[in-house]
Design an enzyme around this catalytic site. Sequence first.
Site, PDB file in Angstrom:
ATOM      1  N   ARG A 104       0.877  -1.181   0.000  1.00 52.69           N
ATOM      2  CA  ARG A 104       0.000   0.000   0.000  1.00 52.69           C
ATOM      3  C   ARG A 104       0.905   1.219   0.000  1.00 52.69           C
ATOM      4  NH1 ARG A 104      -5.325   1.476   3.481  1.00 52.69           N
ATOM      5  NH2 ARG A 104      -6.121   0.032   1.912  1.00 52.69           N
ATOM      6  N   HIS A 131      -7.400   0.714  -6.376  1.00 47.66           N
ATOM      7  CA  HIS A 131      -7.618  -0.111  -5.177  1.00 47.66           C
ATOM      8  C   HIS A 131      -8.314  -1.410  -5.615  1.00 47.66           C
ATOM      9  CE1 HIS A 131      -7.904  -1.244  -1.134  1.00 47.66           C
ATOM     10  NE2 HIS A 131      -8.781  -0.379  -0.657  1.00 47.66           N
ATOM     11  N   GLN A 134     -10.191  -3.912  -3.177  1.00 49.91           N
ATOM     12  CA  GLN A 134     -11.508  -3.476  -2.720  1.00 49.91           C
ATOM     13  C   GLN A 134     -12.579  -3.849  -3.738  1.00 49.91           C
ATOM     14  OE1 GLN A 134     -12.253  -1.798   0.359  1.00 49.91           O
ATOM     15  NE2 GLN A 134     -14.278  -2.488  -0.285  1.00 49.91           N
ATOM     16  N   ASP A 219     -17.100   7.156  -1.588  1.00 50.57           N
ATOM     17  CA  ASP A 219     -15.857   7.073  -0.820  1.00 50.57           C
ATOM     18  C   ASP A 219     -15.592   8.469  -0.255  1.00 50.57           C
ATOM     19  OD1 ASP A 219     -13.352   6.311   0.149  1.00 50.57           O
ATOM     20  OD2 ASP A 219     -12.376   6.264  -1.813  1.00 50.57           O
ATOM     21  N   CYS A 259     -16.329   1.719   0.717  1.00 55.95           N
ATOM     22  CA  CYS A 259     -15.165   0.878   1.055  1.00 55.95           C
ATOM     23  C   CYS A 259     -14.747   1.045   2.511  1.00 55.95           C
ATOM     24  CB  CYS A 259     -14.007   1.181   0.115  1.00 55.95           C
ATOM     25  SG  CYS A 259     -13.415   2.885   0.205  1.00 55.95           S
ATOM     26  N   ARG A 287     -13.654  -8.434   2.184  1.00 51.75           N
ATOM     27  CA  ARG A 287     -12.234  -8.226   1.887  1.00 51.75           C
ATOM     28  C   ARG A 287     -11.454  -9.490   2.250  1.00 51.75           C
ATOM     29  NH1 ARG A 287     -10.100  -3.145   1.697  1.00 51.75           N
ATOM     30  NH2 ARG A 287      -8.250  -4.267   0.995  1.00 51.75           N
TER      31      ARG A 287
END
Length: 300
Positions: A104, A131, A134, A219, A259, A287
């Site tokens: 990340r 991402h 996700q 988001d 998310c 996830r």
Amino acid sequence: MSTRHFLTLTDLSTHELRQLIQRALELKAMHRRREVYEPLKNRVLGMIFEKSSTRTRVSFEAGMAQFGGSAIFLSPRDTQLGRGEPVEDTARVLSSMVDAVMIRTFDHQMVERFAAFSSVPVINGLTDDYHPCQLLADMQTFFEVRGDIQGKRVCWVGDGNNMCNSYIKAAQLFDFELHIACPEGYEPPAALLEESQGRAQVIRDPVEAVKGSHLVATDVWASMGQEEEAQKRMRAFASYQVSPALMDHAAKEAIFMHCLPAHRGEEISMDMLDDPRSVAFIEAENRLHAQKALLEFLLR
Ligand code: CP
Ligand code: NVA
């Protein structure tokens, strides 16, 4: 066969992605039955986190433990990466010791450079641009609660950010229509929209954009690394809050995803996550299952 990486969704074919989603649903059912399944015994995942995380870290770490393997958390604060050791050297060394690496970070090129020098699979755990992990969970969640997403309409409300970019790729691969409701100046890259071959389009007005949508997703307005722009963004995005009232303009069977982490009172109303249409906490749990399916796919 050469090493497979997962830096964006397009690293997998539609067929592979669909299989992976089905496998994630199976792994979830096995987990519910408390079945012991350890296909990655003695395997190790290295995890480099240059940004904060709750879900990504815990899901990868728990997933590896459940599979009989283990994970190592690495932060730039206490590795030589943080003191300037080149990404390429780090990639060669780490990949000689572990079986896969999750990263990340900020700049998407960092994961590409790492992957170019890694002898083991590299997984993008979020960059400024994408991402993809996700999206695996989001797609799994849609399949789980509503069935196939092909031909459905999805509306992204808010920032044209890493999540939005991954939704554009998902629209291509899973073949759904994507409406993006964002203020001027916060659009996803034009090249990505073009690549989607008409599947993704910007529709400014959020009410117009959500009409007929089977899934509405949003988001935060200021992503990690954009903290200094937060106030300016708050003003720009003021009319892009997702609320039960906005959801009422979507299709009757519409569901809502986020998310997480969420900022109540900003991109969502105070009550949005408690609305019966919200599946955000199923999405968060997924996830774990989606990434276990990914690890199994990449490592076996
Ligand atoms: N959604 C997500 O990636 O959450 P974390 O930042 O907590 O990992
Ligand atoms: N767009 C957000 C997603 C967090 C999971 C960020 O990059 O901070």
